[in-house]
Design a protein around this motif. Structure first.
Motif, PDB file in Angstrom:
ATOM      1  N   ALA A  57       0.842  -1.199   0.000  1.00  0.00           N
ATOM      2  CA  ALA A  57       0.000   0.000   0.000  1.00  0.00           C
ATOM      3  C   ALA A  57       0.877   1.249   0.000  1.00  0.00           C
ATOM      4  N   GLN A  82      -5.588  -6.147   6.082  1.00  0.00           N
ATOM      5  CA  GLN A  82      -4.664  -5.238   5.382  1.00  0.00           C
ATOM      6  C   GLN A  82      -5.186  -4.927   3.977  1.00  0.00           C
ATOM      7  N   LEU A  85      -8.236  -2.447   4.549  1.00  0.00           N
ATOM      8  CA  LEU A  85      -7.988  -1.118   5.106  1.00  0.00           C
ATOM      9  C   LEU A  85      -6.863  -0.378   4.389  1.00  0.00           C
ATOM     10  N   ASP A  86      -5.759  -1.085   4.130  1.00  0.00           N
ATOM     11  CA  ASP A  86      -4.583  -0.410   3.578  1.00  0.00           C
ATOM     12  C   ASP A  86      -4.696  -0.209   2.064  1.00  0.00           C
ATOM     13  N   HIS A  89      -9.630   0.269   0.600  1.00  0.00           N
ATOM     14  CA  HIS A  89     -10.307   1.485   1.064  1.00  0.00           C
ATOM     15  C   HIS A  89     -10.016   2.667   0.152  1.00  0.00           C
ATOM     16  N   ASP A  90      -8.778   2.762  -0.328  1.00  0.00           N
ATOM     17  CA  ASP A  90      -8.406   3.885  -1.188  1.00  0.00           C
ATOM     18  C   ASP A  90      -8.147   3.464  -2.618  1.00  0.00           C
TER      19      ASP A  90
ATOM     20  N   SER B 104      -7.769   8.199   5.450  1.00  0.00           N
ATOM     21  CA  SER B 104      -6.855   8.760   4.453  1.00  0.00           C
ATOM     22  C   SER B 104      -7.565   9.594   3.394  1.00  0.00           C
ATOM     23  N   ARG B 105      -8.888   9.593   3.401  1.00  0.00           N
ATOM     24  CA  ARG B 105      -9.580  10.448   2.424  1.00  0.00           C
ATOM     25  C   ARG B 105      -9.577  11.909   2.845  1.00  0.00           C
ATOM     26  N   VAL B 111      -2.865   7.653   5.951  1.00  0.00           N
ATOM     27  CA  VAL B 111      -3.392   6.288   6.059  1.00  0.00           C
ATOM     28  C   VAL B 111      -4.718   6.299   6.811  1.00  0.00           C
ATOM     29  N   THR B 112      -5.433   5.205   6.644  1.00  0.00           N
ATOM     30  CA  THR B 112      -6.638   4.981   7.430  1.00  0.00           C
ATOM     31  C   THR B 112      -6.242   4.091   8.593  1.00  0.00           C
ATOM     32  N   HIS B 118      -0.993  -1.054  11.348  1.00  0.00           N
ATOM     33  CA  HIS B 118      -1.064  -0.948   9.889  1.00  0.00           C
ATOM     34  C   HIS B 118      -0.140   0.144   9.354  1.00  0.00           C
ATOM     35  N   VAL B 122       2.788   0.566   6.168  1.00  0.00           N
ATOM     36  CA  VAL B 122       2.574   1.440   5.011  1.00  0.00           C
ATOM     37  C   VAL B 122       3.740   2.423   4.912  1.00  0.00           C
ATOM     38  N   GLY B 125       6.746   0.833   3.513  1.00  0.00           N
ATOM     39  CA  GLY B 125       6.598   0.737   2.054  1.00  0.00           C
ATOM     40  C   GLY B 125       6.904   2.060   1.373  1.00  0.00           C
TER      41      GLY B 125
END
Lengths: 305, 273
Positions: A57, A82, A85-86, A89-90, B104-105, B111-112, B118, B122, B125
């Protein structure tokens, strides 16, 4: 089928340096070509699937195009949250490859057998689910997954069941492909993945007028096409190497019940784990998914009509 | 160069949190108050958003992995002008954008979160992406001490160290509490600095409410010649800034009424900077 997967992945990665392959320490021989051709685009994230999906993500947010590879028992099942949500979701462009779906790891037992992965992912918004049946569908599905730029779970099952098409099919998102032509008839078949070949063989031998449809997409699914097939048939047989709960059979039945109710025989894995181990063929028999058992189920279903 | 050029007065940030917590009758006030100084220093002195654009491709990445502290981040985004005052007075109104956990919007939130463990991955990454691109963007992931109960944190820590993600910094809000009690009682963490060091991070522990100490430590970590990822362990006080909330874990879940709201506002405005 696996060669088609590797070839397509290498081709996409060579054309787009943003393509990355992340693996959770799986795919040893499968990625020999990729590692040789695109070493800088290969990341072995270790045996750490949750972190791998979160990182994918992050990489997607930073402009990369990650393909996340694992066994279907782990990708997606171990990392459903994951993915939700990661990634989903987007609507991040991450492609999940779940290899060895169904009973491929027939000797290894429950941990490596993936019979609930479709059910676990179908209700995640924004996530498409592809389930190719042969090498042609694999190539076409990989291309489509790359070009959709939104999350995809690509389910790869038993890879050596033989071709179901004679050439690369043109895919339309959600549409099923005619794998064996027939007439409008009493009985029609819809199958996905490894059982498309079986469905063709059964139809060719016993129901020569029946059409067999291959469903490379579990989601989205063209409800108009499903409705049309149901309206032109008296009974429908849906086959998949996945639980009868929450898979393709469920998805087809949901549409049919709303728009064109007919009798539907859902052939898949009944709601239980494997008791024993053995060859892939043995395990299909244990679960009543070998050709003989399927033919009997269909006969019984038609007789009960 | 930091383009924002804003003050990020911690009294103002805490008042904003109280106002929105009261308006929305919401929880997690203690979680937000322990990270106020950390966020103030980061936004004021370190995070680069070229042209004040939260989506600038070459921005630094700040990830609030402990989404429960999101009200503190909303307060900072207000200072930046990315969130409007109406969003605060109408917090938790039907059909409103700002949720009780980070989403995250919302521009500025990467991030959410809310499900813990989580955001760290991210961020790893993103930092890996930065390394592959060869740019100098920094990635920060702020995690709670309770949050590091989660396994993926340690999966990501192994990865960050193995791949020498020197532009990645984890900031641990060590306030000593998680939802149901003290970290000592729930799941002992031992030395968080030693843990990250043993995973290959360069780590510093500081007072997470001393802005000068936070600033110095961040600069010191980035100035290091080491290729290691960085860990800043911030010793903080849950509920910091309002005496009756400090180290009182009921303020993880307690909502303000008119009386406690007035008392809290008065404590914040009277407090020393």
């Amino acid at each position: 089928m696996r060669a088609a997967f590797s070839d397509t992945l290498v081709r996409l990665a060579k054309a787009d340096p943003n393509v990355l392959l992340l693996t959770g320490d799986h795919g040893y021989a499968l990625f020999d070509d990729f590692r040789r051709e695109c070493p800088a685009q290969y990341i072995n994230a270790g045996i750490a699937e949750q972190n791998m999906v979160g990182m994918a993500a992050g990489l997607a947010r930073a402009g990369f195009r990650p393909f996340v590879y694992g066994l279907a028992a782990f990708i997606p099942v171990r990392v459903v949250e994951q993915i939700k949500l990661d990634v989903a979701h987007d609507q991040l462009p991450v492609i999940f490859i779940g290899d060895g779906a169904g009973f491929v790891y027939s000797h290894l037992g429950t941990s490596h057998q993936s019979t609930e992965d479709i059910a676990c992912t179908r209700a995640i918004p924004n996530l498409a689910i592809y389930s190719p049946a042969d090498r042609f569908e694999v190539t076409a599905c990989m291309e489509m997954a790359y070009h959709t730029k939104s999350p995809v779970y690509l389910r790869m099952g038993k890879s050596d069941r033989g071709d179901v098409h004679i050439a690369l099919p043109e895919l339309k998102a959600g549409s099923m492909l005619e794998a064996k032509s027939g007439k409008f008839n009493d009985i029609a078949f819809i199958a996905t993945g490894s059982l498309v070949r079986t469905a063709i063989d059964i139809a060719a031998a016993t129901y020569p007028d029946a059409t067999v449809w291959s469903a490379p997409f579990i989601k989205p699914l063209d409800s108009q096409q499903v409705t049309a097939i149901c309206k032109q048939s008296k009974v429908l047989v849906v086959l998949e190497e996945h639980s009868v709960l929450g898979g393709l059979g469920s998805a087809i039945t949901e549409i049919a019940s709303e728009f064109a109710p007919i009798r539907i025989l859902r052939i898949g894995i009944n709601d239980r784990f494997s008791h024993y181990c053995g060859t892939y063929e043995y395990l299909l028999k244990e679960h009543g998914l070998d050709r003989t058992a399927i033919e009997l189920k269909i006969q019984d279903f038609l007789a009960a009509n | 160069m930091i383009s924002q050029n804003k003050v990020f007065d911690t009294k103002v940030l805490r008042k904003t949190v109280l106002d929105m917590a009261f308006a929305g009758s919401t929880v997690h006030i203690g979680c937000a108050f322990s990270i106020i100084e950390l966020l103030a220093v980061l936004y004021r002195n370190h995070l680069r958003y070229p042209d004040n654009d939260p989506q600038a491709l070459d921005r630094d990445y700040f990830i609030l992995s402990k989404g429960h502290g999101v009200m503190a981040q909303y307060a900072c985004l207000r200072e930046l002008g990315w969130l409007k005052d109406e969003a605060f007075t109408g917090y938790f109104a039907d059909g409103s954008d700002l949720k009780g956990l980070s989403d995250s919007r919302i521009l500025g939130l990467e991030v959410t979160s809310g499900s813990l463990g989580h955001g760290f991955s991210v961020g790893v990454g993103m930092a890996m992406g930065v390394k592959l691109r060869g740019t100098n963007q920094k990635t920060y992931a702020l995690v709670g001490d309770g949050e590091i109960n989660e396994g993926p944190i340690w999966e990501g820590a192994l990865f960050a160290a193995h791949h020498e993600l020197k532009n990645f910094m984890v900031i641990v809000d060590e306030n000593g509490f998680q939802a149901m009690g003290s970290t000592q009682d729930v799941l002992k963490l031992g030395s968080i600095q030693a843990k990250f060091e043993s995973f290959g991070f360069e780590a510093i522990t500081i007072d997470g409410h001393n802005e000068e100490a936070i600033d110095t430590a961040i600069k010191q970590l980035w100035a290091s010649a080491s290729v290691s990822p960085k860990a800043l362990i911030a010793k903080t006080v849950k509920g910091k800034g309002v005496p009756f909330m400090e180290n009182n874990n009921i303020w993880h879940y307690t909502r303000l009424d008119s009386e406690t709201y007035a008392q809290a506002l008065s404590s914040v405005s009277e407090s020393e900077q």
